[in-house]
Design a protein around this motif. Structure first.
Motif, mmCIF file in Angstrom:
data_model
loop_
_atom_site.group_PDB
_atom_site.id
_atom_site.type_symbol
_atom_site.label_atom_id
_atom_site.label_comp_id
_atom_site.label_asym_id
_atom_site.label_seq_id
_atom_site.Cartn_x
_atom_site.Cartn_y
_atom_site.Cartn_z
ATOM 1 N N ARG A 1 7.032 -8.125 4.127
ATOM 2 C CA ARG A 1 7.054 -8.447 5.559
ATOM 3 C C ARG A 1 6.158 -7.490 6.346
ATOM 4 O O ARG A 1 5.437 -7.907 7.263
ATOM 5 C CB ARG A 1 8.483 -8.399 6.086
ATOM 6 N N ILE A 2 6.173 -6.221 5.989
ATOM 7 C CA ILE A 2 5.310 -5.244 6.663
ATOM 8 C C ILE A 2 3.846 -5.596 6.416
ATOM 9 O O ILE A 2 3.025 -5.620 7.345
ATOM 10 C CB ILE A 2 5.617 -3.814 6.194
ATOM 11 N N SER A 3 3.510 -5.881 5.181
ATOM 12 C CA SER A 3 2.137 -6.245 4.831
ATOM 13 C C SER A 3 1.672 -7.470 5.615
ATOM 14 O O SER A 3 0.561 -7.498 6.147
ATOM 15 C CB SER A 3 2.035 -6.511 3.336
ATOM 16 N N ASN A 4 2.528 -8.466 5.703
ATOM 17 C CA ASN A 4 2.184 -9.689 6.428
ATOM 18 C C ASN A 4 2.052 -9.455 7.930
ATOM 19 O O ASN A 4 1.249 -10.105 8.598
ATOM 20 C CB ASN A 4 3.208 -10.790 6.165
ATOM 21 N N SER A 5 2.826 -8.523 8.462
ATOM 22 C CA SER A 5 2.781 -8.304 9.912
ATOM 23 C C SER A 5 1.605 -7.425 10.341
ATOM 24 O O SER A 5 1.029 -7.643 11.405
ATOM 25 C CB SER A 5 4.097 -7.712 10.409
ATOM 26 N N MET B 1 -11.320 0.216 4.808
ATOM 27 C CA MET B 1 -10.108 -0.200 5.486
ATOM 28 C C MET B 1 -9.791 -1.610 5.007
ATOM 29 O O MET B 1 -10.459 -2.561 5.361
ATOM 30 C CB MET B 1 -10.330 -0.175 6.999
ATOM 31 N N THR B 2 -8.811 -1.725 4.151
ATOM 32 C CA THR B 2 -8.415 -3.030 3.648
ATOM 33 C C THR B 2 -6.956 -3.298 3.977
ATOM 34 O O THR B 2 -6.184 -2.371 4.211
ATOM 35 C CB THR B 2 -8.606 -3.114 2.120
ATOM 36 N N ARG B 3 -6.606 -4.560 3.951
ATOM 37 C CA ARG B 3 -5.234 -4.973 4.232
ATOM 38 C C ARG B 3 -4.320 -4.367 3.164
ATOM 39 O O ARG B 3 -4.534 -4.552 1.971
ATOM 40 C CB ARG B 3 -5.164 -6.494 4.200
ATOM 41 N N PRO B 4 -3.296 -3.626 3.577
ATOM 42 C CA PRO B 4 -2.409 -3.013 2.587
ATOM 43 C C PRO B 4 -1.510 -4.058 1.923
ATOM 44 O O PRO B 4 -1.047 -4.995 2.563
ATOM 45 C CB PRO B 4 -1.580 -2.023 3.403
ATOM 46 N N THR B 5 -1.297 -3.870 0.651
ATOM 47 C CA THR B 5 -0.423 -4.768 -0.103
ATOM 48 C C THR B 5 0.989 -4.187 -0.120
ATOM 49 O O THR B 5 1.182 -2.988 0.123
ATOM 50 C CB THR B 5 -0.919 -4.907 -1.552
ATOM 51 N N PRO B 6 1.984 -5.017 -0.413
ATOM 52 C CA PRO B 6 3.346 -4.488 -0.520
ATOM 53 C C PRO B 6 3.450 -3.353 -1.539
ATOM 54 O O PRO B 6 4.188 -2.397 -1.340
ATOM 55 C CB PRO B 6 4.160 -5.709 -0.958
ATOM 56 N N LYS B 7 2.664 -3.436 -2.612
ATOM 57 C CA LYS B 7 2.676 -2.395 -3.638
ATOM 58 C C LYS B 7 2.190 -1.056 -3.072
ATOM 59 O O LYS B 7 2.629 0.001 -3.495
ATOM 60 C CB LYS B 7 1.797 -2.833 -4.817
ATOM 61 N N GLU B 8 1.273 -1.094 -2.101
ATOM 62 C CA GLU B 8 0.784 0.124 -1.472
ATOM 63 C C GLU B 8 1.730 0.611 -0.382
ATOM 64 O O GLU B 8 1.842 1.804 -0.136
ATOM 65 C CB GLU B 8 -0.603 -0.125 -0.860
ATOM 66 N N ILE B 9 2.410 -0.310 0.272
ATOM 67 C CA ILE B 9 3.293 0.035 1.381
ATOM 68 C C ILE B 9 4.548 0.761 0.900
ATOM 69 O O ILE B 9 5.003 1.705 1.538
ATOM 70 C CB ILE B 9 3.655 -1.218 2.199
ATOM 71 N N LYS B 10 5.091 0.348 -0.228
ATOM 72 C CA LYS B 10 6.332 0.963 -0.724
ATOM 73 C C LYS B 10 6.230 2.480 -0.885
ATOM 74 O O LYS B 10 7.073 3.213 -0.366
ATOM 75 C CB LYS B 10 6.782 0.301 -2.018
ATOM 76 N N PRO B 11 5.203 3.022 -1.553
ATOM 77 C CA PRO B 11 5.147 4.491 -1.677
ATOM 78 C C PRO B 11 4.859 5.187 -0.350
ATOM 79 O O PRO B 11 5.342 6.300 -0.118
ATOM 80 C CB PRO B 11 4.031 4.739 -2.692
ATOM 81 N N ILE B 12 4.093 4.550 0.518
ATOM 82 C CA ILE B 12 3.823 5.147 1.825
ATOM 83 C C ILE B 12 5.123 5.271 2.611
ATOM 84 O O ILE B 12 5.400 6.303 3.225
ATOM 85 C CB ILE B 12 2.778 4.323 2.601
ATOM 86 N N ALA B 13 5.921 4.217 2.583
ATOM 87 C CA ALA B 13 7.208 4.243 3.278
ATOM 88 C C ALA B 13 8.130 5.289 2.654
ATOM 89 O O ALA B 13 8.844 6.001 3.362
ATOM 90 C CB ALA B 13 7.851 2.861 3.227
ATOM 91 N N GLN B 14 8.098 5.402 1.344
ATOM 92 C CA GLN B 14 8.926 6.384 0.640
ATOM 93 C C GLN B 14 8.569 7.801 1.079
ATOM 94 O O GLN B 14 9.444 8.603 1.377
ATOM 95 C CB GLN B 14 8.742 6.232 -0.876
ATOM 96 N N VAL B 15 7.277 8.098 1.142
ATOM 97 C CA VAL B 15 6.832 9.427 1.561
ATOM 98 C C VAL B 15 7.249 9.699 3.001
ATOM 99 O O VAL B 15 7.603 10.825 3.361
ATOM 100 C CB VAL B 15 5.295 9.566 1.401
ATOM 101 N N ALA B 16 7.235 8.658 3.831
ATOM 102 C CA ALA B 16 7.629 8.810 5.235
ATOM 103 C C ALA B 16 9.139 8.943 5.398
ATOM 104 O O ALA B 16 9.626 9.182 6.498
ATOM 105 C CB ALA B 16 7.124 7.628 6.049
#
Length: 65
Positions: free
Chosen positions: A27-31, A1-16
């Motif tokens: 901003r999501i990564s920082n929050s 379980m590691t802090r997600p980076t913006p690079k990881e968040i973008k595809p997750i959000a896309q799939v969602a």
């Protein structure tokens, strides 16, 4: 379980179905990052950490004991 980076968040959000740009992903990564850091000490020790689909089964097993 590691802090997600913006690079990881973008595809997750896309799939969602909620595509985000680089600024929003940052901003999501920082929050949510502090929450991931807070749980780092117990990462891998919770039943749902390894396989989220089995979480209801793990919970039911604990209730029936």
């Amino acid at each position: 379980m590691t802090r997600p980076t913006p690079k990881e968040i973008k595809p997750i959000a896309q799939v969602a179905g909620v595509p985000v740009d680089d600024e929003i992903a940052t901003r999501i990564s920082n929050s949510i990052g502090p929450a991931f850091e807070g749980f780092a000490a117990i990462a891998g020790t919770l039943p749902f950490d390894l396989e989220p689909a089995l979480y209801p089964i793990a919970q039911a097993a604990k209730v029936s004991k």
